[in-house]
Scaffold this motif. Structure first.
Motif, PDB file in Angstrom:
ATOM      1  N   ILE A   1       0.839  -1.192   0.000  1.00  0.00           N
ATOM      2  CA  ILE A   1       0.000   0.000   0.000  1.00  0.00           C
ATOM      3  C   ILE A   1       0.878   1.247   0.000  1.00  0.00           C
ATOM      4  O   ILE A   1       2.041   1.203   0.433  1.00  0.00           O
ATOM      5  N   PHE A   2       0.349   2.343  -0.500  1.00  0.00           N
ATOM      6  CA  PHE A   2       1.114   3.589  -0.584  1.00  0.00           C
ATOM      7  C   PHE A   2       1.620   3.998   0.806  1.00  0.00           C
ATOM      8  O   PHE A   2       0.857   3.977   1.779  1.00  0.00           O
ATOM      9  N   PRO A   3       2.889   4.386   0.919  1.00  0.00           N
ATOM     10  CA  PRO A   3       3.474   4.761   2.219  1.00  0.00           C
ATOM     11  C   PRO A   3       3.053   6.169   2.648  1.00  0.00           C
ATOM     12  O   PRO A   3       3.778   7.137   2.457  1.00  0.00           O
ATOM     13  N   PHE A   4       1.884   6.293   3.224  1.00  0.00           N
ATOM     14  CA  PHE A   4       1.349   7.610   3.585  1.00  0.00           C
ATOM     15  C   PHE A   4       2.250   8.356   4.561  1.00  0.00           C
ATOM     16  O   PHE A   4       2.516   9.549   4.402  1.00  0.00           O
ATOM     17  N   HIS A   5       2.740   7.647   5.588  1.00  0.00           N
ATOM     18  CA  HIS A   5       3.545   8.315   6.616  1.00  0.00           C
ATOM     19  C   HIS A   5       4.846   8.875   6.051  1.00  0.00           C
ATOM     20  O   HIS A   5       5.178  10.049   6.255  1.00  0.00           O
ATOM     21  N   SER A   6       5.581   8.059   5.304  1.00  0.00           N
ATOM     22  CA  SER A   6       6.868   8.512   4.771  1.00  0.00           C
ATOM     23  C   SER A   6       6.692   9.602   3.720  1.00  0.00           C
ATOM     24  O   SER A   6       7.543  10.473   3.557  1.00  0.00           O
ATOM     25  N   SER A   7       5.554   9.582   2.991  1.00  0.00           N
ATOM     26  CA  SER A   7       5.327  10.612   1.974  1.00  0.00           C
ATOM     27  C   SER A   7       5.112  11.983   2.620  1.00  0.00           C
ATOM     28  O   SER A   7       5.404  13.014   2.024  1.00  0.00           O
ATOM     29  N   MET A   8       4.586  11.987   3.837  1.00  0.00           N
ATOM     30  CA  MET A   8       4.433  13.252   4.554  1.00  0.00           C
ATOM     31  C   MET A   8       5.790  13.838   4.926  1.00  0.00           C
ATOM     32  O   MET A   8       5.972  15.048   5.001  1.00  0.00           O
ATOM     33  N   GLN A   9       6.754  12.958   5.131  1.00  0.00           N
ATOM     34  CA  GLN A   9       8.082  13.405   5.528  1.00  0.00           C
ATOM     35  C   GLN A   9       8.928  13.863   4.347  1.00  0.00           C
ATOM     36  O   GLN A   9       9.700  14.814   4.459  1.00  0.00           O
ATOM     37  N   ASP A  10       8.766  13.193   3.193  1.00  0.00           N
ATOM     38  CA  ASP A  10       9.593  13.570   2.033  1.00  0.00           C
ATOM     39  C   ASP A  10       8.907  14.562   1.107  1.00  0.00           C
ATOM     40  O   ASP A  10       9.450  14.941   0.068  1.00  0.00           O
ATOM     41  N   GLY A  11       7.678  14.971   1.433  1.00  0.00           N
ATOM     42  CA  GLY A  11       6.995  16.012   0.658  1.00  0.00           C
ATOM     43  C   GLY A  11       6.211  15.536  -0.539  1.00  0.00           C
ATOM     44  O   GLY A  11       5.696  16.356  -1.306  1.00  0.00           O
ATOM     45  N   SER A  12       6.069  14.216  -0.735  1.00  0.00           N
ATOM     46  CA  SER A  12       5.362  13.706  -1.906  1.00  0.00           C
ATOM     47  C   SER A  12       3.878  13.461  -1.648  1.00  0.00           C
ATOM     48  O   SER A  12       3.140  13.059  -2.545  1.00  0.00           O
ATOM     49  N   PHE A  13       3.446  13.733  -0.416  1.00  0.00           N
ATOM     50  CA  PHE A  13       2.047  13.470  -0.071  1.00  0.00           C
ATOM     51  C   PHE A  13       1.089  14.341  -0.875  1.00  0.00           C
ATOM     52  O   PHE A  13      -0.033  13.934  -1.182  1.00  0.00           O
ATOM     53  N   ALA A  14       1.515  15.553  -1.232  1.00  0.00           N
ATOM     54  CA  ALA A  14       0.640  16.489  -1.953  1.00  0.00           C
ATOM     55  C   ALA A  14       0.292  16.008  -3.356  1.00  0.00           C
ATOM     56  O   ALA A  14      -0.607  16.568  -3.992  1.00  0.00           O
ATOM     57  N   THR A  15       0.990  15.002  -3.860  1.00  0.00           N
ATOM     58  CA  THR A  15       0.651  14.436  -5.174  1.00  0.00           C
ATOM     59  C   THR A  15       0.192  12.986  -5.010  1.00  0.00           C
ATOM     60  O   THR A  15      -0.999  12.697  -5.048  1.00  0.00           O
ATOM     61  N   GLY A  16       1.124  12.084  -4.787  1.00  0.00           N
ATOM     62  CA  GLY A  16       0.786  10.667  -4.679  1.00  0.00           C
ATOM     63  C   GLY A  16      -0.096  10.345  -3.497  1.00  0.00           C
ATOM     64  O   GLY A  16      -1.039   9.544  -3.611  1.00  0.00           O
ATOM     65  N   GLY A  17       0.164  10.952  -2.349  1.00  0.00           N
ATOM     66  CA  GLY A  17      -0.608  10.651  -1.154  1.00  0.00           C
ATOM     67  C   GLY A  17      -2.058  11.070  -1.272  1.00  0.00           C
ATOM     68  O   GLY A  17      -2.972  10.312  -0.927  1.00  0.00           O
ATOM     69  N   ILE A  18      -2.288  12.279  -1.761  1.00  0.00           N
ATOM     70  CA  ILE A  18      -3.664  12.764  -1.930  1.00  0.00           C
ATOM     71  C   ILE A  18      -4.400  11.923  -2.970  1.00  0.00           C
ATOM     72  O   ILE A  18      -5.572  11.582  -2.804  1.00  0.00           O
ATOM     73  N   SER A  19      -3.718  11.560  -4.059  1.00  0.00           N
ATOM     74  CA  SER A  19      -4.341  10.731  -5.100  1.00  0.00           C
ATOM     75  C   SER A  19      -4.786   9.389  -4.534  1.00  0.00           C
ATOM     76  O   SER A  19      -5.914   8.938  -4.777  1.00  0.00           O
ATOM     77  N   ALA A  20      -3.898   8.731  -3.787  1.00  0.00           N
ATOM     78  CA  ALA A  20      -4.231   7.436  -3.204  1.00  0.00           C
ATOM     79  C   ALA A  20      -5.365   7.564  -2.202  1.00  0.00           C
ATOM     80  O   ALA A  20      -6.290   6.735  -2.169  1.00  0.00           O
ATOM     81  N   LEU A  21      -5.311   8.613  -1.383  1.00  0.00           N
ATOM     82  CA  LEU A  21      -6.348   8.822  -0.366  1.00  0.00           C
ATOM     83  C   LEU A  21      -7.708   9.086  -1.015  1.00  0.00           C
ATOM     84  O   LEU A  21      -8.731   8.522  -0.603  1.00  0.00           O
ATOM     85  N   LEU A  22      -7.723   9.913  -2.062  1.00  0.00           N
ATOM     86  CA  LEU A  22      -8.967  10.206  -2.762  1.00  0.00           C
ATOM     87  C   LEU A  22      -9.512   8.960  -3.467  1.00  0.00           C
ATOM     88  O   LEU A  22     -10.724   8.756  -3.555  1.00  0.00           O
ATOM     89  N   GLY A  23      -8.599   8.118  -3.981  1.00  0.00           N
ATOM     90  CA  GLY A  23      -9.032   6.866  -4.600  1.00  0.00           C
ATOM     91  C   GLY A  23      -9.757   5.974  -3.605  1.00  0.00           C
ATOM     92  O   GLY A  23     -10.810   5.393  -3.905  1.00  0.00           O
TER      93      GLY A  23
END
Length: 460
Positions: free
Chosen positions: A167-189
């Protein structure tokens, strides 16, 4: 004009009227319109131009559905099928290495064979050659495959060096700054899947399309609020429709008549055509019979009036799809929504076909809808398809084991061809060696198909 319409479609004879048929046709369109979003997205993964595919999808669906309406007077529809589009791109193109032009050529050849089958008495022989257990397993396997594609395209599941996928690494994406693209997409899905499921639970008409639109709308809010940040290089484009060209219809020039027949005499091409054919036949026969039952057109002896006409319309639809540049059409079960709304004649289908043509003017909207918004549709369709497992007799190992092999091979190998190949081969081997009675179940056609699939592994 009104009298001519009533006379042509025999509305009074079927106990319906023009208003009811129009409402039923619009209902059917709303239910199936998600294909205009999903098909360009899937075929775009194989290098095809999404705009051209959108137009080809709408034109092909409109033509096939209108042909079905006028030749059968049934409220059935034809549209590029879920499963066949995934098969074309993720198996034939991305897995087997053929170009999408060759894949379209295979659809064209399959359409010609389908037409011959429709016009002759061998249609029942071909259908009977496939064991019911494998038919259901193929449908369920494609359902799992489509679900995996939806989850992957939305970024909900991602590659993993240790477990293949995770599954998409939500926690680590918040730390490396990628949550605003991949994280939001996965969450919205994920949110979209829940929303669509709730819409289905409450029997909301057009639930799949509505789920797509709501998920997209949530994405738009996130983008306008700065929570979702478009990153085209990473595959996360802007969610705002581009109306810079107005309401123009995208050209089909990039896909029209692009079929490549250079591989037509290869074993690999033949296996693709056979896999296309049996998948299409299974889906078409199942959808037509099921829809005919809901529409009340099946006779007491189980016969299907004008069944030949329906199959001819389907085969012509496949040929049209290959020529225009989209995946093959099939008879889709979404017409049940229109039937439930009172549709009883071809006028329902004709209205649906016209709605497909009108949708051409809305291409900027359909093409702006992202993969994470189409993921719920793929997951829900996968869920509906896997229910076919309930029809398999798991107490009979000679039927259940080949079905199980087919079922898990399709998603695990990311290939519908491999699943069908191992399913057919294992069915022939298990039943041939399982005793005299079981050996009688294996038709000559099954032996031929199994041998062809075996040859594929040594010559392709």
């Amino acid at each position: 004009m009104k009298d001519k319409i009533q006379s042509f479609f025999h509305l009074e004879e079927h106990g319906t009227n023009i208003q009811t048929e129009i409402i039923a046709g619009i209902t059917t369109f709303v239910t199936i319109a998600y294909i205009l979003v999903v098909n360009p997205s899937i075929l775009g993964d194989g290098g095809m131009d999404p705009g051209a595919v959108f137009t080809a999808t709408a034109v092909t669906a409109a033509f096939g559905t209108c042909l079905m309406a006028l030749s059968t007077n049934y409220p059935f529809i034809l549209a590029p099928g879920m499963g066949l589009n995934a098969f074309m791109i993720y198996t034939v193109v991305l897995s087997m290495g053929y170009t999408w032009e060759v894949a379209l050529a295979a659809f064209f050849v399959e359409g010609l064979i389908f037409l011959v089958i429709a016009l002759t008495n061998i249609r029942e022989v071909v259908l009977d050659a496939i064991p019911l257990s494998l038919k259901f397993a193929i449908t369920a396997g494609i359902g799992l495959f489509i679900t995996l594609i939806g989850l992957k395209n939305a970024g909900i599941v991602v590659d993993s060096p240790s477990t293949l996928i995770t599954i998409f690494p939500f926690h680590s994406s918040m730390q490396d700054g990628s949550f605003a693209t991949g994280g939001i997409s996965a969450l919205l899905g994920l949110v979209g899947i829940v929303i669509t499921a709730l819409l289905m639970i409450h029997n909301v008409k057009g639930n799949i399309l509505l789920g797509i639109l709501i998920t997209w709308a949530l994405g738009l809010v996130c983008q306008l609020a700065g929570v979702y940040v478009p990153d085209p290089a990473a595959g996360y484009g802007s969610l705002i429709p581009d109306f810079s060209r107005g309401l123009s219809v995208p050209s089909m020039a990039l896909t029209f008549m692009k079929m490549d027949f250079s591989q037509v005499f290869s074993v690999g091409f033949a296996t693709v055509v056979i896999a296309y054919l049996f998948t299409n036949i299974s889906e078409t026969f199942g959808a037509l019979v099921g829809s005919a039952s809901k529409a009340g057109v099946l006779q007491e002896d189980g016969k299907f009036p004008r069944f030949k006409n329906a199959l001819v319309a389907q085969s012509v639809g496949v040929l049209t799809a290959a020529v225009t540049g989209t995946s093959a059409t099939t008879s889709v079960v979404e017409c049940a929504a229109g039937i439930a709304a009172g549709g009883k004649t071809g006028l329902t289908s004709l209205v649906t076909g016209i709605m497909f043509l009108i949708s051409l003017l809305l291409s900027p909207i359909f093409l702006a809808i992202p993969s994470f918004a189409t993921a719920p549709a793929l997951v829900i369709v996968g869920f509906l398809m896997i229910s076919s497992l309930l029809a398999i007799d798991f107490s009979d190992m000679s039927e259940a084991m080949p079905a199980f092999i087919c079922l898990f091979t399709i998603p695990f190998t990311y290939s519908i061809v491999e699943g069908m190949a191992l399913g057919f081969i294992s069915y022939v081997v298990i039943n041939t060696l399982g005793g005299t009675e079981r050996r009688k179940k294996v038709s000559v056609a099954m032996y031929v198909i199994a041998l062809l699939f075996v040859a594929k592994y040594f010559f392709v």
